[in-house]
Design an enzyme around this catalytic site. Structure first.
Site, short mmCIF file in Angstrom:
data_model
loop_
_atom_site.label_atom_id
_atom_site.label_comp_id
_atom_site.label_asym_id
_atom_site.label_seq_id
_atom_site.Cartn_x
_atom_site.Cartn_y
_atom_site.Cartn_z
N ASP A 82 6.16 -46.10 1.24
CA ASP A 82 6.14 -47.45 1.80
C ASP A 82 4.72 -47.79 2.26
OD1 ASP A 82 6.52 -45.48 3.85
OD2 ASP A 82 7.06 -47.06 5.27
N GLU A 141 8.00 -44.76 6.73
CA GLU A 141 7.02 -44.19 7.66
C GLU A 141 6.25 -45.26 8.40
OE1 GLU A 141 3.28 -42.31 9.17
OE2 GLU A 141 3.53 -44.04 7.85
#
Length: 380
Positions: A82, A141
């Site tokens: 991400d 994250e």
């Protein structure tokens, strides 16, 4: 440039938009890279229940493992696919990877699709029977991190998977590749303070109760706290006030409520719970309420085998002797450190989260060589 070079693999990942929380195409690409290398790939969605709404779900996670000979060691690489939103003002499309001169541009080039690509490229340099290798890859994250690495660790526990060593590929280098690696991180706790009073006219203060005065006393007392002087590996813990809010539109009204927020980054002399109790006592004594949220505990992997392997590989490839550091923000290593010795090392962090994020093409190749040496020596 071969299709298995870190540059080409990084382009493939960058070309898959994966703003946090990430799912779908970028994980398809990751799986397509790993299966030909003999990895068993498991993917799952976490945080997709109705009660998880608003907490950062749903996110996708990937656990890939290639088992080595019976009794061989297990080396794990961890990272995230991400990325943060690109923002406005890029000079090129953030999700169309573009090489300009010596730099590869694109969101995630540094943080951290570039290092994931470098690790996969490194696998092509190694024999397939060296030892057990796993990749612990999340799409959660950059956000709340509630359903990412923690969920992957739960899956690993269910399957009885415990690595011997773990490298997290966060961008840790500062001025040039290899000048810094992280052997620990400070913890983080954010706290919201609410003080309720009684609204009234400023000309009749005896009929009101000013919450701003109480909040001022609370903040002053907290500001006077000195938590510690630091340790051999950690800088001193620090308390920072990050917001004050009253929202009173009238100049002649004593407000009914005042709010403040603070953030503490702390070393391994404290815990999120101990600091919450310390601040709670001050806030409660002065008539306020406290809501603390602990986002991470500190961890330290003392210098030893793993940091030595990484440092030696860095020096061999780049000629640089890395500094062992615990500075900066937090990472998912805070979770993994509970089950395995973990060190963070990756690309230069100068452009992460910025417009026109970019990585030096040569750094990708050098990082791949470093990762290959680390894995070979860890498992050989």
């Amino acid at each position: 440039m071969s299709d298995n070079s870190a540059l080409e693999l990084a382009k493939r990942l960058i070309a898959c938009p994966s703003i946090t929380p990430a799912t779908g195409p970028v994980f398809d690409e990751m799986e397509a890279m790993l299966k030909p290398l003999g990895f068993e790939v498991s993917r799952f969605i976490a945080g997709d229940r109705p009660e998880d709404e608003g907490l950062g779900g749903a996110v996708e996670n990937l656990l890939a493992i290639r088992k080595g000979p019976e009794g061989s060691r297990h080396f794990a690489f961890a990272g995230h696919l991400d990325v943060v939103p690109p923002g406005e003002g890029w000079n090129s499309d953030p999700f169309v990877p573009e090489v300009k001169g010596d730099l590869l541009h694109g969101r995630g080039a540094v943080d951290m699709k570039g290092s994931i690509a470098s690790f996969v490229s490194a696998l092509h340099r190694l024999p397939s029977d060296l030892g057990t290798i796993s990749l612990i890859i999340t799409g959660d994250e950059e956000g709340p991190a509630r359903f990412g690495t923690v969920a992957l660790m739960d899956l690993m526990a269910e399957r009885g998977i415990t690595p011997d060593l773990c490298l997290v590929g966060e961008p840790t280098s500062v001025n040039r590749l290899g000048d810094m690696m992280k052997i620990g991180r400070r913890g983080s706790v954010n706290m919201w303070i609410t003080v309720n009073g009684t609204q009234g006219h400023v000309a009749y203060p005896h009929l009101a109760d000013n919450p701003i005065t109480k909040l001022g006393k609370i903040l002053s007392e907290i500001d006077a706290v000195r938590l510690d002087e630091g340790t051999d590996w950690f800088q001193p813990s620090n308390i920072e006030f990050t917001d004050l809010h009253v929202g009173n539109p009238a100049h002649n009204v004593i407000p009914a409520k005042a709010e403040g927020r603070l953030s503490i980054r702390f070393n391994d002399q404290h815990s999120g719970d101990s600091l919450s109790k310390l601040v709670h006592e001050i806030v409660e004594r002065n008539g306020g309420e406290l809501n603390p949220i602990i986002s991470g505990e500190p961890f330290l992997t003392p210098p030893g085998e793993l940091s030595g392997l990484i440092a030696d590989a860095i020096t061999e490839v780049t000629g640089v002797a890395p500094e062992l550091s615990t500075t900066g923000g937090t990472s998912d290593a805070r979770f993994l450190s509970k089950i395995v010795p973990v060190v963070e090392f990756g690309l230069c962090n100068a452009t992460m989260h910025k417009l026109d994020e970019a990585v030096a093409v040569d750094d990708l190749d050098q990082l791949s060589k470093i990762y290959a040496l680390v894995v070979e020596r860890a498992l050989g």
